[in-house]
Design an enzyme around this catalytic site. Structure first.
Site, PDB file in Angstrom:
ATOM      1  N   SER A   1       0.849  -1.203   0.000  1.00  0.00           N
ATOM      2  CA  SER A   1       0.000   0.000   0.000  1.00  0.00           C
ATOM      3  C   SER A   1       0.871   1.235   0.000  1.00  0.00           C
ATOM      4  O   SER A   1       1.704   1.422   0.897  1.00  0.00           O
ATOM      5  CB  SER A   1      -0.894   0.024   1.237  1.00  0.00           C
ATOM      6  OG  SER A   1      -1.426   1.328   1.398  1.00  0.00           O
TER       7      SER A   1
ATOM      8  N   HIS B   1      -1.229  -1.380  -4.175  1.00  0.00           N
ATOM      9  CA  HIS B   1      -2.487  -1.107  -3.465  1.00  0.00           C
ATOM     10  C   HIS B   1      -2.623   0.398  -3.210  1.00  0.00           C
ATOM     11  O   HIS B   1      -1.716   1.028  -2.661  1.00  0.00           O
ATOM     12  CB  HIS B   1      -2.459  -1.873  -2.141  1.00  0.00           C
ATOM     13  CG  HIS B   1      -3.741  -1.879  -1.374  1.00  0.00           C
ATOM     14  ND1 HIS B   1      -4.760  -2.769  -1.618  1.00  0.00           N
ATOM     15  CD2 HIS B   1      -4.176  -1.106  -0.350  1.00  0.00           C
ATOM     16  CE1 HIS B   1      -5.766  -2.553  -0.770  1.00  0.00           C
ATOM     17  NE2 HIS B   1      -5.437  -1.534   0.012  1.00  0.00           N
TER      18      HIS B   1
ATOM     19  N   ASP C   1      -5.083   3.248  -1.434  1.00  0.00           N
ATOM     20  CA  ASP C   1      -6.151   3.444  -0.463  1.00  0.00           C
ATOM     21  C   ASP C   1      -6.809   4.804  -0.638  1.00  0.00           C
ATOM     22  O   ASP C   1      -6.186   5.836  -0.370  1.00  0.00           O
ATOM     23  CB  ASP C   1      -5.577   3.332   0.956  1.00  0.00           C
ATOM     24  CG  ASP C   1      -5.228   1.900   1.308  1.00  0.00           C
ATOM     25  OD1 ASP C   1      -6.126   1.045   1.230  1.00  0.00           O
ATOM     26  OD2 ASP C   1      -4.060   1.634   1.655  1.00  0.00           O
TER      27      ASP C   1
ATOM     28  N   MET D   1      -9.493   7.363   0.621  1.00  0.00           N
ATOM     29  CA  MET D   1     -10.279   7.677   1.826  1.00  0.00           C
ATOM     30  C   MET D   1     -10.902   9.050   1.681  1.00  0.00           C
ATOM     31  O   MET D   1     -10.221  10.003   1.283  1.00  0.00           O
ATOM     32  CB  MET D   1      -9.372   7.675   3.048  1.00  0.00           C
ATOM     33  CG  MET D   1      -8.613   6.377   3.233  1.00  0.00           C
ATOM     34  SD  MET D   1      -7.537   6.491   4.657  1.00  0.00           S
ATOM     35  CE  MET D   1      -6.745   4.885   4.613  1.00  0.00           C
TER      36      MET D   1
ATOM     37  N   HIS E   1      -8.541   0.407  -3.514  1.00  0.00           N
ATOM     38  CA  HIS E   1      -9.433   0.102  -2.386  1.00  0.00           C
ATOM     39  C   HIS E   1     -10.198   1.381  -2.016  1.00  0.00           C
ATOM     40  O   HIS E   1      -9.611   2.320  -1.480  1.00  0.00           O
ATOM     41  CB  HIS E   1      -8.555  -0.405  -1.220  1.00  0.00           C
ATOM     42  CG  HIS E   1      -9.287  -0.680   0.044  1.00  0.00           C
ATOM     43  ND1 HIS E   1      -8.629  -0.883   1.250  1.00  0.00           N
ATOM     44  CD2 HIS E   1     -10.616  -0.811   0.320  1.00  0.00           C
ATOM     45  CE1 HIS E   1      -9.516  -1.121   2.192  1.00  0.00           C
ATOM     46  NE2 HIS E   1     -10.717  -1.066   1.662  1.00  0.00           N
TER      47      HIS E   1
ATOM     48  N   MET F   1     -12.451   3.439   0.171  1.00  0.00           N
ATOM     49  CA  MET F   1     -13.055   3.594   1.498  1.00  0.00           C
ATOM     50  C   MET F   1     -13.833   4.906   1.467  1.00  0.00           C
ATOM     51  O   MET F   1     -13.461   5.894   2.094  1.00  0.00           O
ATOM     52  CB  MET F   1     -11.962   3.595   2.569  1.00  0.00           C
ATOM     53  CG  MET F   1     -11.409   2.204   2.829  1.00  0.00           C
ATOM     54  SD  MET F   1      -9.803   2.251   3.634  1.00  0.00           S
ATOM     55  CE  MET F   1      -8.765   2.504   2.199  1.00  0.00           C
TER      56      MET F   1
ATOM     57  N   MET G   1     -10.701  -6.885   6.056  1.00  0.00           N
ATOM     58  CA  MET G   1      -9.983  -5.809   6.760  1.00  0.00           C
ATOM     59  C   MET G   1      -9.543  -6.333   8.122  1.00  0.00           C
ATOM     60  O   MET G   1     -10.375  -6.778   8.914  1.00  0.00           O
ATOM     61  CB  MET G   1     -10.872  -4.577   6.948  1.00  0.00           C
ATOM     62  CG  MET G   1     -11.097  -3.730   5.703  1.00  0.00           C
ATOM     63  SD  MET G   1      -9.578  -3.183   4.889  1.00  0.00           S
ATOM     64  CE  MET G   1      -8.775  -2.217   6.178  1.00  0.00           C
TER      65      MET G   1
ATOM     66  N   ASP H   1      -5.861  -6.992   4.716  1.00  0.00           N
ATOM     67  CA  ASP H   1      -5.342  -5.621   4.703  1.00  0.00           C
ATOM     68  C   ASP H   1      -5.344  -5.016   6.103  1.00  0.00           C
ATOM     69  O   ASP H   1      -6.403  -4.832   6.700  1.00  0.00           O
ATOM     70  CB  ASP H   1      -6.252  -4.806   3.753  1.00  0.00           C
ATOM     71  CG  ASP H   1      -5.788  -3.376   3.545  1.00  0.00           C
ATOM     72  OD1 ASP H   1      -4.741  -3.000   4.090  1.00  0.00           O
ATOM     73  OD2 ASP H   1      -6.498  -2.641   2.823  1.00  0.00           O
TER      74      ASP H   1
HETATM   75  C1  DX5 Z   1      -6.207   0.945   6.069  1.00  0.00           C
HETATM   76  C2  DX5 Z   1      -5.821   0.700   4.628  1.00  0.00           C
HETATM   77  C3  DX5 Z   1      -4.639  -0.190   4.487  1.00  0.00           C
HETATM   78  C4  DX5 Z   1      -3.412   0.334   5.098  1.00  0.00           C
HETATM   79  C5  DX5 Z   1      -2.538  -0.836   5.423  1.00  0.00           C
HETATM   80  O1  DX5 Z   1      -7.317   1.758   6.110  1.00  0.00           O
HETATM   81  O2  DX5 Z   1      -6.873   0.099   3.915  1.00  0.00           O
HETATM   82  O3  DX5 Z   1      -4.405  -0.553   3.139  1.00  0.00           O
HETATM   83  O4  DX5 Z   1      -2.739   1.250   4.318  1.00  0.00           O
HETATM   84  O5  DX5 Z   1      -1.484  -0.307   6.056  1.00  0.00           O
HETATM   85  P1  DX5 Z   1      -0.616  -0.996   7.169  1.00  0.00           P
HETATM   86  O6  DX5 Z   1       0.081  -2.129   6.506  1.00  0.00           O
HETATM   87  O7  DX5 Z   1       0.261   0.127   7.545  1.00  0.00           O
HETATM   88  O8  DX5 Z   1      -1.517  -1.452   8.281  1.00  0.00           O
HETATM   89 ZN    ZN Z   2      -6.408  -0.873   1.790  1.00  0.00          ZN
END
Ligand code: DX5
Ligand code: ZN
Length: 216
Positions: A8, A33, A35, A37, A66, A68, A137, A175
């Protein structure tokens, strides 16, 4: 069982994105990956379409995006156009999940569904045959660098059982809070794809760390 790694970039150095993506492309990583948000579905804002587009121009490896975000169905075409190969929506954000998954696939992307820690695996029983990826998750989404929730191992086993029983072709992605310390037991529980952000990018050599994750 596949053993894939999808680092990620949430924990990457955004001032040197070009260098980070080249490192991932030449590493043992399978996917990249991203993320997304929105500050509404999760209490944090990361980055959006312009960054996905920029990564897609630089990267050779598939982009594992991904979402969110609330109302993800409004943005499927945009993320497709920005270069996503795998597009994952959160189960909790979708009122018409079946339609959303169909639309992702009709755009030519692989469709993923993510489950928050409180959402049971049984929630996806009626859609498991229509998806390419089930994302378990293992932290509450929103931030990198959190601690792996041990109960997630049971959920991975349940997901594995559901996929076998229904003969679904879905891969299980996990994840949150993953490092070389726990990657072995996560793969053994049935995971096919591990996402890792903080552990990879805080390592002295992220490329070597990815290699270690692959060799577990
Ligand atoms: C969390 C994300 C993850 C995150 C994982 O909300 O979906 O993808 O970046 O990161 P680590 O490996 O740092 O927990
Ligand atoms: Zn993620």
């Amino acid at each position: 069982m596949s053993k894939l790694v999808s680092p990620s970039i949430l924990s990457a150095d955004f001032g040197n994105l070009n260098r980070e993506i080249r490192m991932l492309d030449s590493s043992a990583a399978d996917w990249i990956h991203l993320d997304i948000m929105d500050g509404v579905f999760v209490p944090n804002i990361s980055f959006g379409l312009p960054v996905v587009r920029a990564v897609s121009k630089l990267a050779v490896k598939p982009l594992d995006v991904h979402l969110m975000i609330v109302n993800p169905e409004k943005y499927l075409e945009k993320f497709c156009g920005a270069g996503a190969s795998i597009l994952t929506v959160q189960y909790e954000a979708c009122t018409h999940l079946h339609g959303t998954v169909q639309q992702i696939r009709s755009l030519g992307m692989k469709a993923g569904v993510a489950l928050n820690p409180h959402t049971p695996v049984s929630s996806v029983e009626n859609i498991i045959g229509d998806i390419d990826l089930l994302l378990v998750m293992s932290v509450n989404p929103g931030f990198g660098g959190q601690k792996f929730i041990p109960k997630s191992l049971d959920k991975i086993r349940q997901a594995k059982e559901l996929i076998a029983r229904t003969e679904s072709g879905a891969l299980i992605e996990v994840d949150g809070g993953i490092s070389i310390e726990n990657a072995g037991e996560i793969y053994s529980a049935g995971a096919d794809v591990l996402v890792a952000g903080n552990a990879v990018f805080s390592a002295e050599s992220p490329a070597d760390y990815i290699e270690k994750l692959k060799l577990i």
